[in-house]
Motif scaffolding. Structure first.
Motif, short mmCIF file in Angstrom:
data_model
loop_
_atom_site.label_atom_id
_atom_site.label_comp_id
_atom_site.label_asym_id
_atom_site.label_seq_id
_atom_site.Cartn_x
_atom_site.Cartn_y
_atom_site.Cartn_z
N MET A 30 0.83 -1.21 0.00
CA MET A 30 0.00 0.00 0.00
C MET A 30 0.86 1.26 0.00
SD MET A 30 -2.85 1.18 2.78
CE MET A 30 -1.74 1.20 4.17
N LEU A 31 1.88 1.28 0.87
CA LEU A 31 2.65 2.51 1.01
C LEU A 31 3.57 2.74 -0.18
CD1 LEU A 31 3.34 2.60 4.84
CD2 LEU A 31 1.57 3.74 3.51
N VAL A 32 4.10 1.65 -0.76
CA VAL A 32 4.93 1.83 -1.96
C VAL A 32 4.07 2.38 -3.10
CG1 VAL A 32 6.19 0.58 -3.77
CG2 VAL A 32 6.71 0.15 -1.37
N LEU A 33 2.86 1.84 -3.26
CA LEU A 33 1.96 2.36 -4.29
C LEU A 33 1.61 3.82 -4.02
CD1 LEU A 33 -0.56 -0.58 -4.89
CD2 LEU A 33 1.13 0.32 -6.49
N PHE A 81 -7.40 2.46 0.89
CA PHE A 81 -6.53 3.42 1.57
C PHE A 81 -5.31 3.91 0.79
CE2 PHE A 81 -8.86 1.55 5.12
CZ PHE A 81 -9.34 2.73 5.70
N VAL A 82 -5.01 3.31 -0.37
CA VAL A 82 -3.87 3.82 -1.15
C VAL A 82 -4.04 5.31 -1.44
CG1 VAL A 82 -2.83 3.78 -3.45
CG2 VAL A 82 -3.04 1.67 -2.17
N GLY A 83 -5.25 5.69 -1.86
CA GLY A 83 -5.49 7.08 -2.23
C GLY A 83 -5.34 8.04 -1.05
N MET A 135 -1.76 8.37 -0.35
CA MET A 135 -1.17 9.14 -1.43
C MET A 135 -1.38 10.64 -1.21
SD MET A 135 -2.46 9.33 -5.39
CE MET A 135 -3.91 10.28 -4.92
N ILE A 136 -2.57 11.01 -0.78
CA ILE A 136 -2.87 12.43 -0.60
C ILE A 136 -2.00 13.02 0.52
CG2 ILE A 136 -4.65 14.03 0.22
CD1 ILE A 136 -5.11 13.43 -2.62
N ILE A 137 -1.81 12.26 1.61
CA ILE A 137 -0.97 12.74 2.71
C ILE A 137 0.46 12.97 2.22
CG2 ILE A 137 0.09 12.11 4.92
CD1 ILE A 137 -2.48 10.80 5.71
N ILE A 138 0.99 11.98 1.47
CA ILE A 138 2.37 12.10 0.98
C ILE A 138 2.47 13.21 -0.07
CG2 ILE A 138 4.26 10.87 -0.18
CD1 ILE A 138 2.97 8.26 0.94
N TYR A 139 1.45 13.26 -0.93
CA TYR A 139 1.45 14.27 -1.99
C TYR A 139 1.44 15.68 -1.38
CZ TYR A 139 -0.29 16.89 -6.05
OH TYR A 139 -0.45 17.80 -7.06
#
Lengths: 317, 321
Positions: A106-109, A190-192, A195-199
């Protein structure tokens, strides 16, 4: 949370500078009172809904209820029982495996998608961002229902496609595969979000940090690896900790897939499902409380390990 | 980390405002418009990356596409036609069944979901905003200790709390009431953390001082001066509490017995177990699928329309977390 205390001290010293220490004036007293008035409503509910239940769970876990003799003090018996309970330990082990398989994927994606969007090299970036994020707005019950139907051998499209080419339906709901099927549902949800947090963290890196590298001809993956990923590590740590907490609380997805795959998912499949069964099917609130408590301790310990590991990494760099 | 915190302050504000404007701009120019400094050279678009990303989006949209297709089918067509393509259009019939089955209990569930989530989200957001602002802007005895306790609570698994909360509520005869869902949903320790971070930047000390000089009371400063500035952060907390409560399954599952008090997820799950258990009740599948579609639309629409809020709000939390 170590990362958080650093922010607390920096802003603390900032405000200390603007208001030099003096004996308590009327204004100061008024400010204290205002602060308490503002914090109080939250704190009252916080006490009633978190601290009191937590204390009550702790209290319950030291008792036992028997058909003969009623409630009696049990000391650490419930805990001793928990750490030897094969059903509980199997659930914890299963979640450990889940953590090792699902969370990295999940986190790599999430990280890959966030970096791809941030690089500006993707067309339709806004559509991509929303398309990946939108499952977060879908309740896990609905997500599991949908995937359950998709997995299903009756009218699931995968089974239909397999049938078309003369293959048996894929065994998504069989005992050995179902954990990965659950992992897929959780990833989808939860990938999205991650992703938003990292983005968001990537967007706030000042671009002069990597502008020079780009001018020097560094490739986009190289910039991502050497500059962007280290810069967003706090956000990554946050997503890891949230994932650890989420994994050990897993309940909704297995509880609903159980309806479709009763042979693959039993009532102690996850620790949380087990606690639920103990409390509401077996009516053993005391033991359920002890299980919940042990589970909480496992989660806190793992979150703590993640932070320690992060601090060690931080001091190395 | 400690060094990056003050440095992140101006950029975060720039990122927040730039995402406001980016919504009005075309997506293809997204990068240059969103860059705080705007000095970056135009990036070449990479076809391979774009294709990979579109393929990934297809995966994320596949179940939703399937849901839309399936909700237009009769129960018989679900089994007899290919799942990823349309058959006879039966959506209107399905919707009628959803809202009339079991005396229209689905409408009741939708209303309950709305009541639970809106009440909890507004409450949680107000409580977190007031507390976060106080932690950010006042140094008061015990403040730091209180804040650390609240931070520690972020890591307490909420589902582990649900069972003891249920037992306490059972003693207070609060189970199977609206309060049983709303009260636990009012507490958002992460919301307090987010609002503390947000308030530290969003409300300037000079503004507070100026109001004090004008003789405005401290509480009125919060409501009349600070609150407006805290709005984007508060809306983020509101939106995420809204999602958490709207989507919550475990808490209402254990707290509620009366179907008329169920929120949508518990209701749908109950239909699903009824449909799967009995051999004669299979006609329910198209109803469950259409009901699922109806239940996810409000949040998806809310997220699409409130994008700039949750994106800018999250960035402030993400930067410093």
């Amino acid at each position: 949370m170590a990362t958080v205390t650093t922010t607390a001290t920096t802003s603390g010293s900032r405000s200390a500078k603007s208001t030099p220490r003096k004996p308590l004036t009327v204004a100061k007293k008024r400010q204290y009172r205002a602060a308490y008035v503002l914090v109080l409503p939250f704190f009252v509910i916080f006490l009633a809904m978190i601290i009191v239940p937590l204390g009550y769970a702790g209290y319950l876990s030291f008792f036992r209820k028997q058909l003969v003799g009623g409630v009696s003090f049990a000391g650490f018996d419930n805990y001793a029982r928990a750490v030897q309970d094969p059903a509980f330990l199997a659930g914890v082990g299963r979640m450990g495996l889940f953590l090792l398989v699902q969370v990295p994927v999940m986190l790599v994606l999430s990280l890959f998608f966030a970096l791809a969007l941030d690089s500006g090299m993707t067309r339709l970036a806004k559509f991509v961002r929303l398309g990946i994020f939108v499952p977060y707005a879908v309740p896990s019950v609905v997500a599991t229902l949908m995937w359950g139907y998709l997995y299903g051998p009756d009218f699931g499209p995968f089974a239909q496609l397999a049938n078309l080419v003369g293959l048996p339906p894929p065994p998504f709901l069989s005992p050995h595969v179902v954990l990965f099927s659950i992992a897929n549902v959780v990833n989808w949800e939860f990938v999205g979000y991650n992703m938003i947090i990292i983005y968001a963290a990537l967007r706030s890196i000042p671009s002069e940090l990597y502008e020079a590298a780009r001018v020097d001809g560094a490739s986009e993956p190289r910039i991502a690896w050497s500059i962007k990923i280290p810069a967003v590590r706090p956000a990554l740590i946050l997503t890891i900790i949230f994932s650890v907490i989420g994994t050990f609380q897993l309940f909704n997805e297995p509880n609903l897939l159980r309806i479709l795959a009763p042979n693959a998912i039993n009532s102690s499949y996850t620790p949380n499902l087990y606690a639920y069964t103990l409390a509401f099917v077996n009516q053993d609130a005391n033991y359920a409380a002890a299980i919940a408590f042990v589970l909480g301790i496992v989660i806190m310990a793992l979150s703590y390990i993640v932070q320690l590991w992060n601090q060690r990494k931080e001091s190395q760099s | 980390m400690s060094a990056s915190t003050p440095a992140a302050q101006p950029t975060h504000q720039a990122a927040g405002t730039s995402s406001l404007t980016s919504d009005e701009l075309d997506t293809s120019t997204g990068r240059s418009a969103r860059t705080p400094l705007g000095t970056e050279p135009k990036q070449r678009k990479n076809m391979v990356l774009t294709v990979v990303m579109i393929a990934c989006v297809a995966y994320f949209l596949l179940p939703l596409y399937w849901l839309v297709v399936a909700s237009t089918k009769s129960n018989a067509d679900l089994f007899s036609t290919f799942g990823l393509w349309f058959a006879d259009f039966n959506l209107i019939e399905n919707l009628k069944t959803v809202f009339t089955f079991q005396n229209g209990v689905f409408g009741r569930w939708a209303l309950n979901s709305l009541i639970y989530s809106v009440t909890s989200a507004v409450g949680a957001s107000l409580l977190a905003t007031a507390a976060g602002y106080a932690f950010a802007k006042y140094q008061f005895p015990g403040g730091k200790a209180l804040f650390s306790i609240i931070l520690g609570a972020i890591m307490i698994p909420t589902t582990a709390l649900a069972i003891p909360t249920y037992l306490l509520f059972a003693r207070a005869q609060l189970t199977d009431t609206y309060w049983a869902i709303i009260l636990p949903s009012l507490v958002s320790p992460f919301g307090v953390y987010l609002m503390r971070v947000y308030a530290a930047d969003a409300v300037d000390y000079s503004l507070i001082e100026a109001a004090r000089v004008d003789g405005v009371g401290e509480i009125r400063i919060f409501f009349q001066v600070a609150f407006r500035l805290l709005m984007p952060g508060a809306v983020t907390v509101l939106l995420f509490s809204l999602v958490a409560t709207w989507n919550n399954y475990f808490l209402p599952l254990i707290m509620l017995n009366t179907p008329e008090k169920f929120p949508l997820p518990v209701g749908l799950a109950q239909w699903q177990s009824t449909a799967s258990a009995g051999s004669g009740s299979q006609a329910l599948f198209s109803t469950i699928i259409t009901g699922s579609l109806v239940s996810i639309l409000p949040l998806i629409i809310a997220f699409l329309f409130l994008q700039r809020f949750w994106q800018s709000g999250l960035s402030s939390g993400g930067v410093k977390a």
